[in-house]
Design a protein around this motif. Structure first.
Motif, PDB file in Angstrom:
ATOM      1  N   LEU A  51      -9.239  21.682  14.760  1.00 15.14           N
ATOM      2  CA  LEU A  51     -10.241  20.650  15.048  1.00 15.14           C
ATOM      3  C   LEU A  51     -11.522  21.256  15.621  1.00 15.14           C
ATOM      4  N   LEU A  52     -11.379  22.203  16.530  1.00 14.18           N
ATOM      5  CA  LEU A  52     -12.555  22.857  17.112  1.00 14.18           C
ATOM      6  C   LEU A  52     -13.352  23.610  16.051  1.00 14.18           C
ATOM      7  N   GLN A  53     -12.640  24.250  15.128  1.00 15.41           N
ATOM      8  CA  GLN A  53     -13.303  24.969  14.051  1.00 15.41           C
ATOM      9  C   GLN A  53     -14.064  23.984  13.144  1.00 15.41           C
ATOM     10  N   GLN A  54     -13.445  22.839  12.855  1.00 13.38           N
ATOM     11  CA  GLN A  54     -14.096  21.828  12.027  1.00 13.38           C
ATOM     12  C   GLN A  54     -15.356  21.294  12.726  1.00 13.38           C
ATOM     13  N   GLY A  56     -17.161  22.873  14.913  1.00 14.44           N
ATOM     14  CA  GLY A  56     -18.135  23.952  14.936  1.00 14.44           C
ATOM     15  C   GLY A  56     -18.839  24.136  13.608  1.00 14.44           C
ATOM     16  N   ASN A  57     -18.140  23.838  12.519  1.00 12.36           N
ATOM     17  CA  ASN A  57     -18.700  23.981  11.175  1.00 12.36           C
ATOM     18  C   ASN A  57     -19.419  22.718  10.712  1.00 12.36           C
ATOM     19  N   GLY A  58     -19.307  21.652  11.477  1.00 10.66           N
ATOM     20  CA  GLY A  58     -19.934  20.391  11.079  1.00 10.66           C
ATOM     21  C   GLY A  58     -19.143  19.658  10.016  1.00 10.66           C
ATOM     22  N   ASP A  59     -17.882  20.078   9.797  1.00  7.10           N
ATOM     23  CA  ASP A  59     -17.025  19.412   8.814  1.00  7.10           C
ATOM     24  C   ASP A  59     -16.574  18.071   9.364  1.00  7.10           C
ATOM     25  N   GLU A  60     -16.496  17.104   8.467  1.00 10.94           N
ATOM     26  CA  GLU A  60     -15.991  15.801   8.857  1.00 10.94           C
ATOM     27  C   GLU A  60     -14.640  15.516   8.233  1.00 10.94           C
ATOM     28  N   SER A  61     -14.058  16.486   7.551  1.00 10.15           N
ATOM     29  CA  SER A  61     -12.786  16.264   6.869  1.00 10.15           C
ATOM     30  C   SER A  61     -11.616  16.478   7.776  1.00 10.15           C
TER      31      SER A  61
END
Length: 61
Positions: A51-54, A56-61
């Motif tokens: 979740l933290l990686q998502q 940080g990447n601006g991913d919403e998936s």
């Protein structure tokens, strides 16, 4: 015995009562610090890392 103090009034603190309160506070503080230290040393669960990686990447998936 009848208590003539106003409702909500505390009994008069003695030096012994203050020492006991201080001692209890010290024990409580020490135990809380130990718990915090133990929890802070636990590894981050993989789900949280993902979740933290998502985030940080601006991913919403």
């Amino acid at each position: 015995m009848i208590d003539n103090r106003p409702k909500g009034a505390r009994p008069r603190e003695t030096a012994e009562t203050r020492r006991e309160t201080t001692a209890r506070s010290a024990v409580l503080g020490r135990e809380l610090r130990n718990m915090y230290r133990d929890i802070a040393q636990e590894p981050i669960p993989p789900e949280f890392k993902r979740l933290l990686q998502q985030l940080g990447n601006g991913d919403e998936s």
